[in-house]
Design an enzyme around this catalytic site. Structure first.
Site, PDB file in Angstrom:
ATOM      1  N   HIS A   2      27.239  33.424 -54.120  1.00  0.00           N
ATOM      2  CA  HIS A   2      27.121  33.449 -52.660  1.00  0.00           C
ATOM      3  C   HIS A   2      26.487  32.131 -52.214  1.00  0.00           C
ATOM      4  O   HIS A   2      25.742  31.510 -52.978  1.00  0.00           O
ATOM      5  CB  HIS A   2      26.252  34.611 -52.208  1.00  0.00           C
ATOM      6  CG  HIS A   2      26.882  35.947 -52.404  1.00  0.00           C
ATOM      7  ND1 HIS A   2      26.368  37.096 -51.848  1.00  0.00           N
ATOM      8  CD2 HIS A   2      27.991  36.342 -53.084  1.00  0.00           C
ATOM      9  CE1 HIS A   2      27.115  38.126 -52.175  1.00  0.00           C
ATOM     10  NE2 HIS A   2      28.104  37.698 -52.933  1.00  0.00           N
ATOM     11  N   GLU A  25      24.008  31.454 -50.404  1.00  0.00           N
ATOM     12  CA  GLU A  25      22.544  31.423 -50.509  1.00  0.00           C
ATOM     13  C   GLU A  25      22.093  31.131 -51.937  1.00  0.00           C
ATOM     14  O   GLU A  25      21.211  30.293 -52.165  1.00  0.00           O
ATOM     15  CB  GLU A  25      21.941  32.775 -50.088  1.00  0.00           C
ATOM     16  CG  GLU A  25      22.264  33.191 -48.672  1.00  0.00           C
ATOM     17  CD  GLU A  25      23.498  34.078 -48.545  1.00  0.00           C
ATOM     18  OE1 GLU A  25      23.451  35.000 -47.712  1.00  0.00           O
ATOM     19  OE2 GLU A  25      24.486  33.866 -49.271  1.00  0.00           O
ATOM     20  N   CYS A  80      22.761  39.468 -48.242  1.00  0.00           N
ATOM     21  CA  CYS A  80      22.895  40.776 -48.892  1.00  0.00           C
ATOM     22  C   CYS A  80      21.648  41.041 -49.750  1.00  0.00           C
ATOM     23  O   CYS A  80      20.751  40.197 -49.838  1.00  0.00           O
ATOM     24  CB  CYS A  80      24.156  40.799 -49.764  1.00  0.00           C
ATOM     25  SG  CYS A  80      24.032  39.747 -51.226  1.00  0.00           S
ATOM     26  N   CYS A  89      21.043  38.372 -52.518  1.00  0.00           N
ATOM     27  CA  CYS A  89      20.540  37.110 -51.977  1.00  0.00           C
ATOM     28  C   CYS A  89      19.113  37.254 -51.449  1.00  0.00           C
ATOM     29  O   CYS A  89      18.290  36.359 -51.622  1.00  0.00           O
ATOM     30  CB  CYS A  89      21.477  36.595 -50.898  1.00  0.00           C
ATOM     31  SG  CYS A  89      23.095  36.131 -51.562  1.00  0.00           S
TER      32      CYS A  89
END
Length: 152
Positions: free
Chosen positions: A55, A57, A85, A88
């Site tokens: 992701h 992040e 999420c 993260c």
């Protein structure tokens, strides 16, 4: 334009790059404790790298750790176009970020207040200052349109 808007606009550039590559359009910018220096620019690369943890992040945190030579990113701020999420949010806590600024909330998987409250849970020992909704009117529609196109 304040610095939060500036760095979120930079994250939007990253999100557009992810979208152009066929990824979910999420971008992240990691800023050093001085509040001016960009340590990392990242976007989603889950599909391109076959990595469920890639992701935007997490990619930005990895790059920031390398830039600083430390997995603790004390005093840093992460700017993201979509609410992080649970995975993260956990990484943000473990990195000990000072601050998270995100644009659009995620009513399906957001872990910073929308669905879960991973950050600033009373039983955890680290607190992250969270600013939500900055440029949401630009980031939200971009994500909605991406998923609408994907479904059709």
């Amino acid at each position: 334009m304040n610095s939060d808007e500036y760095f979120l606009r930079e994250a939007l550039v990253e999100a557009r790059g992810a979208e152009a590559a066929g990824e979910v359009p999420v971008g992240a910018i990691l800023v050093a404790p001085d509040g001016e220096t960009i340590l990392a620019r990242a976007n989603n690369r889950v599909l391109r790298t076959f990595d469920p943890t890639a992701h935007a992040e997490v990619v930005a945190l990895r790059m920031g750790g390398k830039a600083l030579g430390n997995y603790r990113l004390l005093g840093c701020t992460l700017y993201v176009t979509l609410e992080p999420c649970a995975m993260c949010a956990g990484a943000i806590l473990h990195a000990r970020l000072a601050r998270l600024v995100y644009a659009a909330g995620d009513p399906k998987a957001g872990a910073c207040g929308s669905v879960l409250g991973v950050l600033n849970h009373p039983q955890l020992n680290h607190r992250v200052e969270v600013t939500a909704g900055v440029l949401a009117e630009e980031c939200g529609p971009m994500l909605s349109q991406f998923f609408r196109m994907r479904r059709s």
